[in-house]
Design a protein around this motif. Structure first.
Motif, PDB file in Angstrom:
ATOM      1  N   UNK A   1      -6.663  -0.869  55.766  1.00 37.18           N
ATOM      2  CA  UNK A   1      -5.246  -0.833  55.404  1.00 37.18           C
ATOM      3  C   UNK A   1      -4.904  -1.838  54.325  1.00 37.18           C
ATOM      4  N   UNK A   2      -3.833  -1.538  53.603  1.00 35.83           N
ATOM      5  CA  UNK A   2      -3.330  -2.416  52.553  1.00 35.83           C
ATOM      6  C   UNK A   2      -1.897  -2.822  52.860  1.00 35.83           C
ATOM      7  N   UNK A   3      -1.570  -4.062  52.540  1.00 33.41           N
ATOM      8  CA  UNK A   3      -0.184  -4.510  52.501  1.00 33.41           C
ATOM      9  C   UNK A   3       0.038  -5.151  51.133  1.00 33.41           C
ATOM     10  N   UNK A   4       1.177  -4.867  50.511  1.00 33.64           N
ATOM     11  CA  UNK A   4       1.392  -5.284  49.130  1.00 33.64           C
ATOM     12  C   UNK A   4       2.670  -6.100  48.992  1.00 33.64           C
ATOM     13  N   UNK A   5       2.684  -6.959  47.973  1.00 35.37           N
ATOM     14  CA  UNK A   5       3.869  -7.731  47.628  1.00 35.37           C
ATOM     15  C   UNK A   5       3.966  -7.811  46.116  1.00 35.37           C
ATOM     16  N   UNK A   6       5.078  -7.358  45.557  1.00 35.54           N
ATOM     17  CA  UNK A   6       5.286  -7.387  44.119  1.00 35.54           C
ATOM     18  C   UNK A   6       5.837  -8.748  43.706  1.00 35.54           C
ATOM     19  N   UNK A   7       5.191  -9.354  42.713  1.00 32.60           N
ATOM     20  CA  UNK A   7       5.614 -10.651  42.188  1.00 32.60           C
ATOM     21  C   UNK A   7       6.157 -10.446  40.781  1.00 32.60           C
ATOM     22  N   UNK A   8       7.416 -10.782  40.585  1.00 31.11           N
ATOM     23  CA  UNK A   8       8.064 -10.626  39.283  1.00 31.11           C
ATOM     24  C   UNK A   8       8.020 -11.963  38.543  1.00 31.11           C
ATOM     25  N   UNK A   9       7.215 -12.036  37.487  1.00 26.31           N
ATOM     26  CA  UNK A   9       7.117 -13.259  36.690  1.00 26.31           C
ATOM     27  C   UNK A   9       8.311 -13.358  35.751  1.00 26.31           C
ATOM     28  N   UNK A  10       8.611 -12.274  35.049  1.00 26.87           N
ATOM     29  CA  UNK A  10       9.845 -12.110  34.277  1.00 26.87           C
ATOM     30  C   UNK A  10      10.085 -10.620  34.153  1.00 26.87           C
ATOM     31  N   UNK A  11      11.072 -10.206  33.363  1.00 33.91           N
ATOM     32  CA  UNK A  11      11.462  -8.792  33.343  1.00 33.91           C
ATOM     33  C   UNK A  11      10.383  -7.866  32.777  1.00 33.91           C
ATOM     34  N   UNK A  12       9.373  -8.423  32.111  1.00 39.31           N
ATOM     35  CA  UNK A  12       8.314  -7.609  31.529  1.00 39.31           C
ATOM     36  C   UNK A  12       6.940  -7.874  32.129  1.00 39.31           C
ATOM     37  N   UNK A  13       6.828  -8.837  33.029  1.00 33.15           N
ATOM     38  CA  UNK A  13       5.519  -9.209  33.548  1.00 33.15           C
ATOM     39  C   UNK A  13       5.537  -9.264  35.080  1.00 33.15           C
ATOM     40  N   UNK A  14       4.546  -8.592  35.673  1.00 35.71           N
ATOM     41  CA  UNK A  14       4.462  -8.481  37.125  1.00 35.71           C
ATOM     42  C   UNK A  14       3.023  -8.718  37.578  1.00 35.71           C
ATOM     43  N   UNK A  15       2.903  -9.086  38.830  1.00 34.43           N
ATOM     44  CA  UNK A  15       1.621  -9.085  39.530  1.00 34.43           C
ATOM     45  C   UNK A  15       1.837  -8.408  40.878  1.00 34.43           C
ATOM     46  N   UNK A  16       0.776  -7.812  41.388  1.00 32.31           N
ATOM     47  CA  UNK A  16       0.842  -7.187  42.702  1.00 32.31           C
ATOM     48  C   UNK A  16      -0.182  -7.869  43.595  1.00 32.31           C
ATOM     49  N   UNK A  17       0.320  -8.519  44.650  1.00 30.95           N
ATOM     50  CA  UNK A  17      -0.563  -9.157  45.626  1.00 30.95           C
ATOM     51  C   UNK A  17      -0.908  -8.134  46.704  1.00 30.95           C
ATOM     52  N   UNK A  18      -2.195  -7.935  46.937  1.00 35.43           N
ATOM     53  CA  UNK A  18      -2.654  -6.918  47.888  1.00 35.43           C
ATOM     54  C   UNK A  18      -3.542  -7.568  48.938  1.00 35.43           C
ATOM     55  N   UNK A  19      -3.158  -7.426  50.195  1.00 30.74           N
ATOM     56  CA  UNK A  19      -4.001  -7.871  51.303  1.00 30.74           C
ATOM     57  C   UNK A  19      -4.755  -6.667  51.869  1.00 30.74           C
TER      58      UNK A  19
END
Length: 213
Positions: free
Chosen positions: A101-119
């Motif tokens: 299984x996956x659980x995800x969390x979206x990280x917004x650095x600014x309005x054009x840059x993102x990261x997705x944390x996936x466990x």
């Protein structure tokens, strides 16, 4: 953006574009919006006896086009405790259980840059072959490619033939793939973003596509 369901298909439509999921049983969670930028769709697909499987689709819109930012297996389980051939299971060795299984969390650095944390959680228990037992959690971070509109963990050079399942034609095709493509490694599952769509890597050089337009 809107969606409609019918004939085991999910059609997601924007103003000038649409994406069709061919293998769709139902929603496993409510559709919701992440950080006002991504549409999160959790849905159930067909699976075998004593198994279950769900997918996660993250969509974004750029220039009135829909992009699959991520499309991956989010839950896969199996439980095998009985077999039809009772003689073959006379020692009661068929006691197999697994969960991925996956659980995800979206990280917004600014309005054009993102990261997705996936466990990633991967657990397996086998009475028949206990050496394969394992239970681990792994955390990985995916970067976001603004130009392609996709999350990725790395880029991979590919130059080989694949057997590819085409969901629109509902058949397999043999195709040579060559290039450098965004890739996602999520534990035991790998994905490649090729020609504007995500493909799941299977055994023996097979690729599986979930959507079409």
């Amino acid at each position: 953006m809107s969606h409609e369901v019918g004939d085991q298909k999910l059609v997601i439509t924007s103003l000038n574009d649409r994406i069709i999921i061919d293998d769709f049983i139902g929603f496993s969670e409510e559709i919701f919006i992440l950080k006002e930028s991504f549409l999160s769709v959790h849905y159930t697909v067909r699976s075998g006896s004593n198994q279950s499987r769900e997918h996660l689709l993250l969509l974004c819109i750029n220039n009135n086009k829909l992009y699959e930012a991520l499309h991956a297996i989010s839950l896969s389980t199996y439980d095998v405790v009985n077999v039809y051939d009772k003689k073959a299971d006379s020692l009661k060795l068929f006691d197999e259980h697994g969960k991925y299984g996956l659980s995800t969390k979206l990280i917004c650095i600014d309005k054009d840059h993102y990261k997705l944390s996936v466990n990633i959680q991967d657990e397996s228990k086998s009475k028949r072959d206990p050496k394969t037992d394992h239970n681990y959690n792994k955390l990985t971070n995916l970067n976001f490619d603004m130009n392609r509109g996709v999350f990725y963990s790395t880029f991979k050079d590919i130059s080989k033939y694949f057997t590819i399942y085409d969901p629109k034609a509902r058949k397999e095709i043999r195709q040579y793939i060559m290039g450098r493509y965004p890739a996602i490694e999520l534990g035991k599952n790998n994905y490649y973003y090729i020609n504007n769509g995500w493909y799941e890597e299977g055994y023996d050089d097979h690729l599986f596509k979930y959507t079409y337009k």
